[in-house]
Write a protein that holds these residues in place. Sequence first.
Motif, PDB file in Angstrom:
ATOM      1  N   ARG A 114       0.867  -1.197  -0.008  1.00 36.14           N
ATOM      2  CA  ARG A 114      -0.055   0.143   0.128  1.00 36.14           C
ATOM      3  C   ARG A 114       0.778   1.253   0.011  1.00 36.14           C
ATOM      4  NH1 ARG A 114      -4.745  -1.711   4.487  1.00 36.14           N
ATOM      5  NH2 ARG A 114      -5.615  -3.139   3.266  1.00 36.14           N
ATOM      6  N   TYR A 115       0.385   2.309  -0.634  1.00 36.29           N
ATOM      7  CA  TYR A 115       1.157   3.336  -0.796  1.00 36.29           C
ATOM      8  C   TYR A 115       1.729   4.082   0.332  1.00 36.29           C
ATOM      9  CZ  TYR A 115       3.021   7.454  -3.451  1.00 36.29           C
ATOM     10  OH  TYR A 115       3.847   8.608  -3.786  1.00 36.29           O
ATOM     11  N   TYR A 116       0.810   4.281   1.446  1.00 36.88           N
ATOM     12  CA  TYR A 116       1.341   4.644   2.606  1.00 36.88           C
ATOM     13  C   TYR A 116       2.221   3.864   3.299  1.00 36.88           C
ATOM     14  CZ  TYR A 116      -1.918   1.490   5.029  1.00 36.88           C
ATOM     15  OH  TYR A 116      -2.603   0.393   5.883  1.00 36.88           O
ATOM     16  N   GLU A 117       2.438   2.862   3.015  1.00 33.14           N
ATOM     17  CA  GLU A 117       3.508   1.904   3.774  1.00 33.14           C
ATOM     18  C   GLU A 117       4.989   2.310   3.522  1.00 33.14           C
ATOM     19  OE1 GLU A 117       0.694  -2.128   4.615  1.00 33.14           O
ATOM     20  OE2 GLU A 117       1.654  -1.883   2.659  1.00 33.14           O
ATOM     21  N   THR A 118       4.986   3.000   2.259  1.00 33.68           N
ATOM     22  CA  THR A 118       6.365   3.250   1.698  1.00 33.68           C
ATOM     23  C   THR A 118       6.729   4.403   2.450  1.00 33.68           C
ATOM     24  OG1 THR A 118       5.510   4.726  -0.025  1.00 33.68           O
ATOM     25  CG2 THR A 118       5.758   2.592  -0.520  1.00 33.68           C
ATOM     26  N   ASP A 119       8.091   4.573   2.646  1.00 31.55           N
ATOM     27  CA  ASP A 119       8.704   5.854   3.299  1.00 31.55           C
ATOM     28  C   ASP A 119       9.565   6.563   2.185  1.00 31.55           C
ATOM     29  OD1 ASP A 119      11.232   4.779   3.199  1.00 31.55           O
ATOM     30  OD2 ASP A 119      11.241   3.996   5.094  1.00 31.55           O
ATOM     31  N   GLN A 120      10.321   7.839   2.616  1.00 27.33           N
ATOM     32  CA  GLN A 120      11.063   8.441   1.976  1.00 27.33           C
ATOM     33  C   GLN A 120      12.292   7.731   1.119  1.00 27.33           C
ATOM     34  OE1 GLN A 120      11.710  11.998   4.104  1.00 27.33           O
ATOM     35  NE2 GLN A 120      13.832  11.304   4.531  1.00 27.33           N
ATOM     36  N   MET A 121      12.515   6.922   1.422  1.00 20.49           N
ATOM     37  CA  MET A 121      13.485   5.787   0.743  1.00 20.49           C
ATOM     38  C   MET A 121      12.934   5.211  -0.206  1.00 20.49           C
ATOM     39  SD  MET A 121      16.525   3.918   3.382  1.00 20.49           S
ATOM     40  CE  MET A 121      16.803   4.540   4.843  1.00 20.49           C
ATOM     41  N   ALA A 122      11.439   5.325  -0.569  1.00 18.54           N
ATOM     42  CA  ALA A 122      10.839   4.377  -1.391  1.00 18.54           C
ATOM     43  C   ALA A 122      10.774   3.152  -1.589  1.00 18.54           C
ATOM     44  CB  ALA A 122      11.362   4.918  -3.108  1.00 18.54           C
ATOM     45  N   HIS A 162       8.513   0.672   4.648  1.00 20.66           N
ATOM     46  CA  HIS A 162       8.849   1.202   5.972  1.00 20.66           C
ATOM     47  C   HIS A 162       9.130  -0.136   6.911  1.00 20.66           C
ATOM     48  CE1 HIS A 162       9.271   2.857  10.217  1.00 20.66           C
ATOM     49  NE2 HIS A 162      10.013   3.830   9.608  1.00 20.66           N
ATOM     50  N   HIS A 163      10.183  -0.158   7.623  1.00 17.70           N
ATOM     51  CA  HIS A 163      10.313  -1.357   8.198  1.00 17.70           C
ATOM     52  C   HIS A 163       9.336  -1.898   8.987  1.00 17.70           C
ATOM     53  CE1 HIS A 163      12.120   1.443  10.952  1.00 17.70           C
ATOM     54  NE2 HIS A 163      12.183   0.544  11.919  1.00 17.70           N
ATOM     55  N   SER A 164       8.827  -1.026  10.036  1.00 14.01           N
ATOM     56  CA  SER A 164       7.859  -1.246  10.992  1.00 14.01           C
ATOM     57  C   SER A 164       6.677  -2.001  10.276  1.00 14.01           C
ATOM     58  CB  SER A 164       7.278   0.067  11.648  1.00 14.01           C
ATOM     59  OG  SER A 164       6.629   0.688  10.652  1.00 14.01           O
ATOM     60  N   ASN A 165       6.424  -1.810   9.214  1.00 11.06           N
ATOM     61  CA  ASN A 165       5.193  -2.500   8.476  1.00 11.06           C
ATOM     62  C   ASN A 165       5.554  -4.140   8.268  1.00 11.06           C
ATOM     63  OD1 ASN A 165       3.310  -0.309   8.097  1.00 11.06           O
ATOM     64  ND2 ASN A 165       5.244   0.210   6.588  1.00 11.06           N
ATOM     65  N   ARG A 193       8.659  -2.664  -2.268  1.00  9.40           N
ATOM     66  CA  ARG A 193       8.393  -1.361  -2.944  1.00  9.40           C
ATOM     67  C   ARG A 193       6.861  -1.367  -3.525  1.00  9.40           C
ATOM     68  NH1 ARG A 193      13.280   1.133  -3.993  1.00  9.40           N
ATOM     69  NH2 ARG A 193      15.108  -0.080  -3.640  1.00  9.40           N
ATOM     70  N   MET A 194       6.535  -0.162  -3.684  1.00 10.14           N
ATOM     71  CA  MET A 194       5.106  -0.030  -4.496  1.00 10.14           C
ATOM     72  C   MET A 194       5.139  -0.904  -5.707  1.00 10.14           C
ATOM     73  SD  MET A 194       2.299   1.457  -3.553  1.00 10.14           S
ATOM     74  CE  MET A 194       0.794   1.845  -4.622  1.00 10.14           C
TER      75      MET A 194
END
Lengths: 138, 138, 138, 138
Positions: A11-19, A22-25, A70-71
């Motif tokens: 999901r898009y909101y799961e990505t972070d600025q490293m694209a 995010h590891h917490s997911n 990744r997305m």
Amino acid sequence: MTHFEVSFPVRYYETDQMAVVHHSNYIRYFEIARNAMMVAWGFPIERCENEYGVMIPIVSVECRFKHPARMGDVLTAVAEIDRTPMAKLIVRQSVFNQEGEVCADGTVTLGFIDAKTFRPVRCPELLAQIIENHLNDK
Amino acid sequence: MTHFEVSFPVRYYETDQMAVVHHSNYIRYFEIARNAMMVAWGFPIERCENEYGVMIPIVSVECRFKHPARMGDVLTAVAEIDRTPMAKLIVRQSVFNQEGEVCADGTVTLGFIDAKTFRPVRCPELLAQIIENHLNDK
Amino acid sequence: MTHFEVSFPVRYYETDQMAVVHHSNYIRYFEIARNAMMVAWGFPIERCENEYGVMIPIVSVECRFKHPARMGDVLTAVAEIDRTPMAKLIVRQSVFNQEGEVCADGTVTLGFIDAKTFRPVRCPELLAQIIENHLNDK
Amino acid sequence: MTHFEVSFPVRYYETDQMAVVHHSNYIRYFEIARNAMMVAWGFPIERCENEYGVMIPIVSVECRFKHPARMGDVLTAVAEIDRTPMAKLIVRQSVFNQEGEVCADGTVTLGFIDAKTFRPVRCPELLAQIIENHLNDK
């Protein structure tokens, strides 16, 4: 060993600025597989709370991050159990992508507590039996 | 040992239907402490990426959940470092509440990779020095 | 008009692959300001549920996204109320950054329901009075 | 009108201490439907960014919350488009549960900006055509 898996797109909101995701997911993906496994067994955690008065809190998590998701990726989250739980339920977990690359793996340990007293209790009999049956099947 | 901590109230969306902070959020609280530490050191991770071309991905997380945090709690997240990083940066982490009870603790291991090649590199010299200075101070 | 605000840095997990705060987080920032306001008034939403048996669900949200927030930004979330609530509580909300730029603004409408019957009720007397007092003060 | 929908079970971490899905998640569900629609059209937002240099930021969101979703529910998120986008893309959105009850509905307005200059641009020709074709089909 019981083996259960469930797939879903990133999901898009799961990505972070490293694209990347995010590891917490991954900790959340692990839980999605565990909960879907419980539902498939006819024993969703809500039922455990409502019918047995037993909650199943997370005791500890270990997770190794191996390959960024990744997305666009479709991930599969895995929950595996090796033996019938007594005081603890130990679940081996992983998340891999559509290429079969392991994005993360680890172990989640859950406990059983009385929903009223918050004291540790043993695994509800029915859940222990369900797991034992699955262990014997395979 | 360097010691850094940052405090914040629990946010409503972080609770789950057990009326406690969902376990995945402690992994996020750990990161908040690490990032605030980097900012306090004048070396935010953005700078590491932009000026040094080095990204600092999470290699692994271990977390033990000890005491539930709830809405109304003010939490303190802690990041501690014991030795100067070479290939890896190992951070000891914890989250405690306003009563001093430890809600969760664990260890986060970070690596250093080249932002272009994604190959492992050593800890940027300046970051290693900052940490060494803090280790010598205390 | 009552005015309440609370500040906090952007968290890494809130960014997405556009390297800005994911839009859904502004809805969460709005709630942080509302809840902190209730706490500052001595009337946290938990108290409303426990003592008055009244829950305050969100009826609707409108949000305009005006300027991206980024890692490193320190944001301020604002909650403002114009008049004493009856059946609904209407809160004007915004989030601005350390430069004073408005990142997002909007309106959140909340209702009041009986925690047992889930039927709509009026705003608890004490909460209405607190708001009226604040409206008269300013 | 184009119509696209995608289904998924509620995730545990999406619930809050009211034992319902936290309202901010509907904004995320809306995005899941939009992004899955773009993928189904062979035009994922990544492609829009990479090939056309056009980003599609959210301009505004309106959402009404009508019925709580809970753990165990399987939700369907809907994205519908009424007319070919020019400067803006207006998407009607909703989320309903396995009983057909509408949990939330609303409207999301997106813009188009140049990925380098961040200036507003028109909808990429190919995307406008895809939408027009879908509008004519139904």
